[in-house]
Every structure is written in structure tokens, then in C-alpha cells.
Write an enzyme that holds these catalytic residues in place. Structure first.
Site, PDB file in Angstrom:
ATOM      1  N   CYS A   2       0.708  -1.289   0.116  1.00  0.00           N
ATOM      2  CA  CYS A   2       0.191   0.048  -0.047  1.00  0.00           C
ATOM      3  C   CYS A   2       0.819   1.224  -0.079  1.00  0.00           C
ATOM      4  O   CYS A   2       2.107   1.039   0.116  1.00  0.00           O
ATOM      5  CB  CYS A   2      -0.903   0.007   1.289  1.00  0.00           C
ATOM      6  SG  CYS A   2      -1.985  -1.574   1.242  1.00  0.00           S
ATOM      7  N   ARG A  27       1.508   1.506  -5.883  1.00  0.00           N
ATOM      8  CA  ARG A  27       1.549   0.336  -4.872  1.00  0.00           C
ATOM      9  C   ARG A  27       0.302   0.012  -4.334  1.00  0.00           C
ATOM     10  O   ARG A  27       0.296  -0.931  -3.631  1.00  0.00           O
ATOM     11  CB  ARG A  27       2.085   1.413  -3.493  1.00  0.00           C
ATOM     12  CG  ARG A  27       3.590   1.959  -3.800  1.00  0.00           C
ATOM     13  CD  ARG A  27       4.039   2.777  -2.648  1.00  0.00           C
ATOM     14  NE  ARG A  27       4.414   1.630  -1.545  1.00  0.00           N
ATOM     15  CZ  ARG A  27       5.537   1.124  -1.377  1.00  0.00           C
ATOM     16  NH1 ARG A  27       6.553   1.386  -2.153  1.00  0.00           N
ATOM     17  NH2 ARG A  27       5.814   0.422  -0.080  1.00  0.00           N
ATOM     18  N   TRP A  74      -3.651  -1.733  -1.179  1.00  0.00           N
ATOM     19  CA  TRP A  74      -3.937  -2.946  -1.806  1.00  0.00           C
ATOM     20  C   TRP A  74      -4.189  -4.169  -0.698  1.00  0.00           C
ATOM     21  O   TRP A  74      -3.407  -4.347   0.099  1.00  0.00           O
ATOM     22  CB  TRP A  74      -2.484  -3.306  -2.544  1.00  0.00           C
ATOM     23  CG  TRP A  74      -2.385  -4.335  -3.150  1.00  0.00           C
ATOM     24  CD1 TRP A  74      -2.743  -4.569  -4.757  1.00  0.00           C
ATOM     25  CD2 TRP A  74      -2.099  -6.064  -2.803  1.00  0.00           C
ATOM     26  NE1 TRP A  74      -2.551  -5.887  -5.097  1.00  0.00           N
ATOM     27  CE2 TRP A  74      -2.036  -6.686  -3.920  1.00  0.00           C
ATOM     28  CE3 TRP A  74      -1.707  -6.508  -1.768  1.00  0.00           C
ATOM     29  CZ2 TRP A  74      -1.665  -8.068  -3.961  1.00  0.00           C
ATOM     30  CZ3 TRP A  74      -1.600  -7.864  -1.407  1.00  0.00           C
ATOM     31  CH2 TRP A  74      -1.432  -8.579  -2.789  1.00  0.00           C
ATOM     32  N   ASN A 100       0.744   0.075   6.283  1.00  0.00           N
ATOM     33  CA  ASN A 100       1.125  -0.910   5.209  1.00  0.00           C
ATOM     34  C   ASN A 100       1.502  -2.061   5.960  1.00  0.00           C
ATOM     35  O   ASN A 100       2.204  -1.895   7.247  1.00  0.00           O
ATOM     36  CB  ASN A 100       2.174  -0.331   4.604  1.00  0.00           C
ATOM     37  CG  ASN A 100       1.666   0.973   3.602  1.00  0.00           C
ATOM     38  OD1 ASN A 100       0.682   1.098   3.477  1.00  0.00           O
ATOM     39  ND2 ASN A 100       2.656   1.484   2.968  1.00  0.00           N
ATOM     40  N   GLY A 101       1.464  -3.255   5.476  1.00  0.00           N
ATOM     41  CA  GLY A 101       2.105  -4.534   5.915  1.00  0.00           C
ATOM     42  C   GLY A 101       0.957  -5.517   6.346  1.00  0.00           C
ATOM     43  O   GLY A 101      -0.164  -5.310   6.169  1.00  0.00           O
ATOM     44  N   GLU A 493      10.103 -14.103 -19.201  1.00  0.00           N
ATOM     45  CA  GLU A 493       9.875 -12.650 -18.865  1.00  0.00           C
ATOM     46  C   GLU A 493       8.925 -12.338 -19.846  1.00  0.00           C
ATOM     47  O   GLU A 493       7.690 -11.617 -19.393  1.00  0.00           O
ATOM     48  CB  GLU A 493      11.210 -11.959 -19.195  1.00  0.00           C
ATOM     49  CG  GLU A 493      10.985 -10.253 -18.946  1.00  0.00           C
ATOM     50  CD  GLU A 493      10.187  -9.972 -17.517  1.00  0.00           C
ATOM     51  OE1 GLU A 493       9.804  -8.538 -17.394  1.00  0.00           O
ATOM     52  OE2 GLU A 493      10.082 -10.839 -16.597  1.00  0.00           O
ATOM     53  N   LYS A 497       4.951 -10.685 -18.726  1.00  0.00           N
ATOM     54  CA  LYS A 497       4.665  -9.401 -19.040  1.00  0.00           C
ATOM     55  C   LYS A 497       3.103  -9.584 -19.595  1.00  0.00           C
ATOM     56  O   LYS A 497       2.288  -8.807 -19.246  1.00  0.00           O
ATOM     57  CB  LYS A 497       5.363  -8.779 -20.186  1.00  0.00           C
ATOM     58  CG  LYS A 497       6.824  -8.300 -19.516  1.00  0.00           C
ATOM     59  CD  LYS A 497       6.520  -6.904 -18.719  1.00  0.00           C
ATOM     60  CE  LYS A 497       7.700  -6.893 -17.695  1.00  0.00           C
ATOM     61  NZ  LYS A 497       7.598  -7.873 -16.575  1.00  0.00           N
ATOM     62  N   GLU A 500       0.743 -10.281 -17.119  1.00  0.00           N
ATOM     63  CA  GLU A 500       0.562  -9.289 -15.748  1.00  0.00           C
ATOM     64  C   GLU A 500      -0.350  -8.100 -16.463  1.00  0.00           C
ATOM     65  O   GLU A 500      -1.251  -7.754 -15.522  1.00  0.00           O
ATOM     66  CB  GLU A 500       2.067  -8.504 -15.483  1.00  0.00           C
ATOM     67  CG  GLU A 500       2.998  -9.311 -14.701  1.00  0.00           C
ATOM     68  CD  GLU A 500       4.238  -8.492 -14.664  1.00  0.00           C
ATOM     69  OE1 GLU A 500       4.513  -8.391 -13.487  1.00  0.00           O
ATOM     70  OE2 GLU A 500       4.569  -8.018 -15.720  1.00  0.00           O
ATOM     71  N   HIS A 516       7.940 -32.144 -24.913  1.00  0.00           N
ATOM     72  CA  HIS A 516       7.787 -32.848 -23.658  1.00  0.00           C
ATOM     73  C   HIS A 516       6.540 -32.551 -22.845  1.00  0.00           C
ATOM     74  O   HIS A 516       6.427 -32.771 -21.782  1.00  0.00           O
ATOM     75  CB  HIS A 516       9.271 -32.747 -22.645  1.00  0.00           C
ATOM     76  CG  HIS A 516      10.296 -33.187 -23.514  1.00  0.00           C
ATOM     77  ND1 HIS A 516      10.799 -34.482 -23.426  1.00  0.00           N
ATOM     78  CD2 HIS A 516      11.301 -32.635 -23.872  1.00  0.00           C
ATOM     79  CE1 HIS A 516      11.801 -34.802 -24.108  1.00  0.00           C
ATOM     80  NE2 HIS A 516      12.342 -33.507 -24.412  1.00  0.00           N
ATOM     81  N   LYS A 615       3.331  -2.559  -7.414  1.00  0.00           N
ATOM     82  CA  LYS A 615       4.663  -2.355  -7.645  1.00  0.00           C
ATOM     83  C   LYS A 615       5.452  -2.936  -6.831  1.00  0.00           C
ATOM     84  O   LYS A 615       6.469  -3.963  -7.241  1.00  0.00           O
ATOM     85  CB  LYS A 615       4.981  -1.002  -7.948  1.00  0.00           C
ATOM     86  CG  LYS A 615       6.505  -0.678  -8.482  1.00  0.00           C
ATOM     87  CD  LYS A 615       6.615  -1.181 -10.035  1.00  0.00           C
ATOM     88  CE  LYS A 615       7.889  -1.054 -10.574  1.00  0.00           C
ATOM     89  NZ  LYS A 615       8.116  -1.542 -11.765  1.00  0.00           N
TER      90      LYS A 615
END
Length: 620
Positions: A2, A27, A74, A100-101, A493, A497, A500, A516, A615
Site C-alpha cells: 500500500c 503501490r 492493496w 502498510n503490512g 519474461e 509481461k 501481468e 515434452h 509495484k
């Protein structure tokens, strides 16, 4: 994950609070709220949704005052809703705070406080903290303390913190002590900005840009008492601390979108400059090596290292995989790449000649920090590759290398990845020259590195072509990304992307692993993205591509300029400049970033604020 802001001073608090929350929205953006101290009460405005919805509410219901706190959320405990939004009140409104946390023992504390008559109205762990502070404030008053004294409030916060298990960044206002803001941290970052007759608070430095150039980064177990004209720094267990004032290195230009529609696109196009900044001052032509100012390890110690562990999360982990190939090829040192979330709970056999590198953009990633601390506790040299000066990991590591990539605001990391790969290439050159790498080889690597910013500028010319390819495939619900050797991490990567920001299911694999199992997914509606620039096993990747085409799977290829063989096979080809194999991730990652960006736009997704993501992952 957050965002927190706070202000004490002579000016209207709402201006800084809202602007700061806009800057911190990456955030967390489930909900937002502010609390501003007024003559006899603390006024609160909070709203589910983005910060602009809170700003509208504050226009409809104006809130005035010069002391306040704000929060963008968040969600961890309790769904996103108006009632679960921060700030939260404790007792009968005498305490208001943001957090936050994660408080791990909030359940037992909630039950204890309920038995004492405290009423809970939310599903959050934060409300427990608010009531706990209010309880200890009442206990202080029972013992004769004055509730209008700052010291009484400090004791109440300290007592509450001693009972918490978990992580927190806290900003607390007290109704009866106007003009005082108390902040505390354990595992969740906070930074204080020092102004003239005013003080600012934020969970990272971005809200402070343009307001102050002097900052103090709080450490774990520290508590700050802010008024307009004073900053007191205390350790949670008692004792005054001397603030270590740093110069804020960010600029408003880092936060300005300029000509771009989104931060992600801006940051993709900043990558040539990012690579230049990562290289600046670090290439030593005379010795044909790289040089670093912050490793804090002498040559003799470095030569003793016989194993390196790179630990990271997400995109940084993918950069670490590239680093594994680089270090093993150039320095001939065994390298392992560990998910930080796993390493922190494992007990791997690491000798005293093992060096740990934590790779992180923010320098605050909870799992990476915990893994680094665990390794440090066992006596291993711990270094960091980090972007944020003054971050917790940067301060706690024994040494390290800054990326100098500038602020990365888009949640999906782009320029940090290329900066990390650049720094890892420099590290491989540095370690290699200390061992087996010849002088001519070192000179050649330096020459090729210097050319990379221009190679990236040329790569970005594929933008329009990628946009057209995205038009063809944005309706697909599954993608495969395939590459070999240095380009296998790029495939991972690229898939990340796409997941996300477009919410399309995508998987990355070594191209040879396709047969496979993953080849079972291939059909006419599942595009396969091949990262296939010229390399030592190029014919093998071409063979894998032919296997996809034989099953009528659409193929998008990222290939070197002039590669007619790929053009004959693939449905669409994105060309990149030809570079040495070990530098290919720098150019091949870029079109995959652009592809994810344009697919997400066409699907109506918010590329800078993807759902469920934030983020900086500062909670476990």
C-alpha cells in the site's frame, strides 16, 4: 504494497496528500483515503476505487487543515470497500492511523480487544492496531499521564508495537494532540521529508519529489515523531536516534509522462538511456574490465568465492537467470538462481566461499529482503543489485551495485529488467577478468556493451510493426513463449509481461522442452512466440518452430535482421539488430514488452495499474 503519505506544517494538507497518493497509486489502488486534523476532531474521507474518486469526494465534501495522513490500499485483509479503506479509527476516534503490512496475530488481538468492549466495524487487520493504540493510550491516562502530551502518545504507540507480530509501516494521528504525527516501521518502508517549517512522510520517495531535497529513511524498529518544526527519531525499545539525512536523488522529470500515454510505454522507450546510465563510469578500458564503487569486497576475498547464489522474485528472477548464463560463461563460477520466497525458508548447504546477490528493483521486496537477511545471519557476503537509493536492501547489504534506472512507475517492470541484465553483464566481465577471461575478450565485451544503447534505439523502431501484430492476436486466450539458452529467460519474461497486463494465460519454456508436454496445447488459436536470433543452436530452434507449424500453430518470431529462414516459417517476424549471443536478451526483451503493452491496450486493460498487482511487494 500500500502507499502512505503524511504532512505536518503550515500549508493545506490535502494538496500534498492527494498529489502524493496519485504518485503512490502504483503501490495499491483498491481504495484510498485521507484524514486531516481539525480543531476538535479528525475528519476522514475515504472511497473504494482509484485516487481520482477520492479526489472527487474531497471536492464534494471539502476537508481543511494543515496536518494529515493518507493511504492508497492493496487489500490483504478484508475485501476492497469503503468501510475497509484506510484511515481507521481507534477507541472513540481519539486515534486515527494508516498501515502498510500484515499483522499476523491480529485475530487473537481482535478477540482480546472485543472482550474489553472495543467494537470492530471492518474486516482489516489495521483496525486492530488502531484500537490497540487507543487501549494503551487509555492505560497511560489511567496511570496519570496527560492525553494532550506527545510523550503519552509515543508511549501508547510503543506499547502497541511490542504486541504486534508481522510487518508494519504506520502513520498515526491523535485527536487531542494536534500538529503531531507519529510514524513507525518494521519491514515496510517509510521515508521522512524535511522541509522549512514542515515535514512530509511517504512510503517511498516519489511523493517527496518537488517538495524537499532532504530525506531520512526509517529503519526497522524506528519511530519518528513529526511536528512542523521538529523531527525526533526513537528506537522502539527506547533511546534517541540521530537522523541520517540523505539527498533525494529523484526529479520531477522521472514522474512526468511527457509525450507518452502510459508510464509503461515511456519506460520501454527510456531503455537506451537506462543502459547508458548503468554503464556510465563502469567500463575500464585500460584493464579491459568493469569497475564498481560499492562492492565493498577486496580482490582477494572475491577470488576466494567459488559459488554465487542470485536470489530475486518475478522479473528480477528472470534477470538472474540471464546472470547465471553470463557468470558461468565468463567467470566459470557455479551459479544458482533461487526464488527468494523459497530460499528464505530453506536451509541449503552454503559454504563460507558462497556469495549472495539479491536482485531487486525497489529494494523493499519482502521475500528478497528476508532471504538476504537469512543468508547474512549465517555469515555469507550479501550484496545487492538495486535501483532505489536508500531502500532497505540497499542499506542492509554488505555492498552492491545501483542500476541508476530512474523511477519505474509502471507496475510491469521493463527498464529495470534491461538495467539488471546490463549490470549482471558488467559483473560477469568483472569476475571473469579476475579469473579466466583474456584481455582481448574483455576489450571486445566492453566494445559491444558501448554499442548497446544505439542497438536498443534501433530495436525500438519495431514499435509500429509490433502494434500491427498485436491487432492480429489480441483475442487469443493462450500464448506459448519459447527460447533457448540466453533467450529462455527472455521467453519467461515475455510470458510474464503478457500475463501481468493483458490477463492472457501465457507460459514460457525452453524451446526444446515444448515436445515434452506443452506441444499438446498447440492449435490454430494458440500463438507461439519464438525468440530465435542467430545463436549456436539456431538450427535446433528452427526445428522446434517447424514442429509448431506442422500442427498449424500460429508463430510470431523475434529474429535477427535479414533472417529469411525465419521469415519463411513464421506468420509474423519482428526483427532486432544482430548482437553477440550474451547480449541478445537486451534487444529481444524489448519487442516482447511492446507486444504485451499493445495487446493489453486492445483488450481494454489498464497497463500501468493491472488488476490485483502492485509495484512493490512488501508483504509475504
Amino acid at each position: 504494497m500500500c502507499g502512505i503519505v503524511g504532512y505536518v506544517g503550515p500549508k493545506s494538507a490535502i494538496t500534498y496528500l492527494l498529489e502524493g497518493l496519485f504518485r503512490l497509486e502504483y503501490r495499491g489502488y483498491d481504495s484510498a483515503g485521507v484524514a486531516i486534523q481539525q480543531s476538535e476532531a479528525i475528519a476522514i474521507r475515504k472511497k473504494t476505487g482509484r485516487v481520482n474518486q477520492l479526489a472527487t469526494l474531497c471536492q464534494e465534501q471539502p476537508i481543511a487543515g494543515t496536518f494529515g495522513i493518507g493511504h492508497t490500499r492493496w487489500a490483504t485483509h478484508g475485501e476492497p470497500s469503503d468501510v475497509n479503506s484506510h484511515p481507521h479509527t481507534g477507541g472513540n476516534g481519539e486515534v486515527v492511523l494508516v498501515h502498510n503490512g500484515v499483522i499476523e496475530n491480529y485475530g487473537s488481538l481482535r478477540n482480546q480487544l472485543r472482550e474489553l468492549g472495543y467494537i470492530f466495524r471492518t474486516g482489516t487487520d489495521t483496525e486492530v492496531v488502531a484500537h490497540l493504540v487507543a487501549f494503551h493510550l487509555a492505560e497511560e491516562v489511567k496511570m496519570g499521564a496527560d492525553p494532550t502530551e506527545t510523550q503519552t502518545c509515543v508511549k501508547a504507540v510503543e506499547a502497541a508495537l511490542r504486541r504486534l507480530k508481522g510487518t508494519y509501516g504506520l502513520a498515526v494521528l491523535f485527536r487531542d494532540v494536534p500538529g503531531t504525527l507519529i510514524a513507525a516501521r518494521l519491514g515496510s518502508p517509510l521515508v521522512v521529508g524535511i522541509g522549512k517549517g514542515e515535514h512530509f512522510l511517504a512510503s517511498d520517495a516519489s511523493p517527496l519529489v518537488g517538495y524537499t531535497e532532504e530525506v531520512v529513511y526509517l529503519s526497522d524498529h524506528e519511530l519518528a515523531v513529526l511536528t512542523s518544526d521538529s523531527l525526533q527519531l526513537l528506537h522502539r525499545d527506547g533511546g534517541m536516534q540521530t537522523p541520517s539525512v540523505k539527498v533525494l536523488e529523484q526529479s520531477t522529470q522521472d514522474l512526468d509522462l511527457g509525450e507518452y500515454d502510459h508510464y509503461m510505454l515511456k519506460e520501454i522507450f527510456e531503455q537506451p538511456t537506462t543502459v547508458e546510465n548503468a554503464l556510465r563510469g563502469r567500463l575500464d578500458d585500460d584493464e579491459a574490465t568493469a569497475k564498481f564503487g560499492g562492492l565493498n569486497m577486496d580482490a582477494q576475498t572475491l577470488r576466494r568465492i567459488d559459488r554465487i547464489v542470485l536470489t530475486a522474485c518475478g522479473t528480477s528472477w528472470h534477470a538472474g537467470l540471464v546472470g547465471e548464463y553470463l557468470l558461468e560463461e565468463f567467470a566459470r563460477i557455479p551459479v544458482e538462481v533461487e526464488y527468494a520466497s523459497e530460499l528464505r525458508y530453506r536451509n541449503p548447504p552454503l559454504s563460507d566461499r558462497t556469495m549472495i546477490f539479491a536482485i531487486t528493483q525497489s529494494g523493499e521486496t519482502a521475500d528478497t529482503l528476508a532471504a538476504m537477511r537469512e543468508c547474512k545471519r549465517k555469515g555469507h557476503p550479501t550484496l545487492a543489485i538495486c535501483n532505489v537509493v536508500g531502500s532497505t536492501i540497499a542499506r542492509e547489504a554488505d555492498g552492491g551495485i545501483y542500476l541508476h534506472a530512474g523511477s519505474e512507475v509502471g507496475v510491469a517492470s521493463t527498464k529495470a529488467f534491461t538495467a539488471q541484465v546490463t549490470v549482471l553483464t558488467l559483473l560477469a566481465l568483472f569476475m571473469g577478468r579476475m579469473r579466466h577471461l583474456s584481455y582481448p575478450a574483455g576489450k571486445r565485451i566492453i566494445s559491444h556493451l558501448r554499442a548497446m544503447p544505439d542497438k536498443l534505439r534501433k530495436t525500438l523502431q519495431c514499435h509500429q510493426q509490433v502494434q500491427e501484430i498485436a491487432q492480429k492476436y489480441y483475442g487469443a486466450e493462450n500464448f506459448l513463449y519459447l527460447g533457448r539458452l540466453y533467450n529462455f529467460p527472455v521467453a519467461l519474461e515475455g510470458a510474464l509481461k503478457l500475463k501481468e497486463i493483458s490477463y492472457i494465460h501465457a507460459e514460457g519454456y525452453p524451446a526444446a522442452e515444448m515436445k515434452h508436454g506443452p506441444i499438446a496445447l498447440v492449435d490454430e488459436d494458440t500463438p507461439s512466440v519464438f525468440v530465435v536470433p542467430k545463436c549456436n543452436i539456431y538450427p535446433k530452434v528452427i526445428s522446434n518452430m517447424e514442429e509448431i507449424k506442422a500442427r498449424r500453430g500460429p508463430v510470431i518470431a523475434v529474429a535477427c535482421e535479414g533472417d529469411d529462414r525465419v521469415a519463411d516459417l513464421a506468420d509474423d517476424v519482428i526483427y532486432v539488430p544482430e548482437v553477440d549471443e550474451y547480449l541478445q536478451p537486451l534487444v529481444t526483451a524489448v519487442p516482447l514488452q511492446l507486444l504485451a503493452y499493445h495487446v493489453a491496450l486492445l483488450r481494454g486493460c489498464n497497463v500501468d495499474r493491472p488488476r490485483n498487482l502492485a509495484k512493490s511487494v512488501t508483504v509475504e
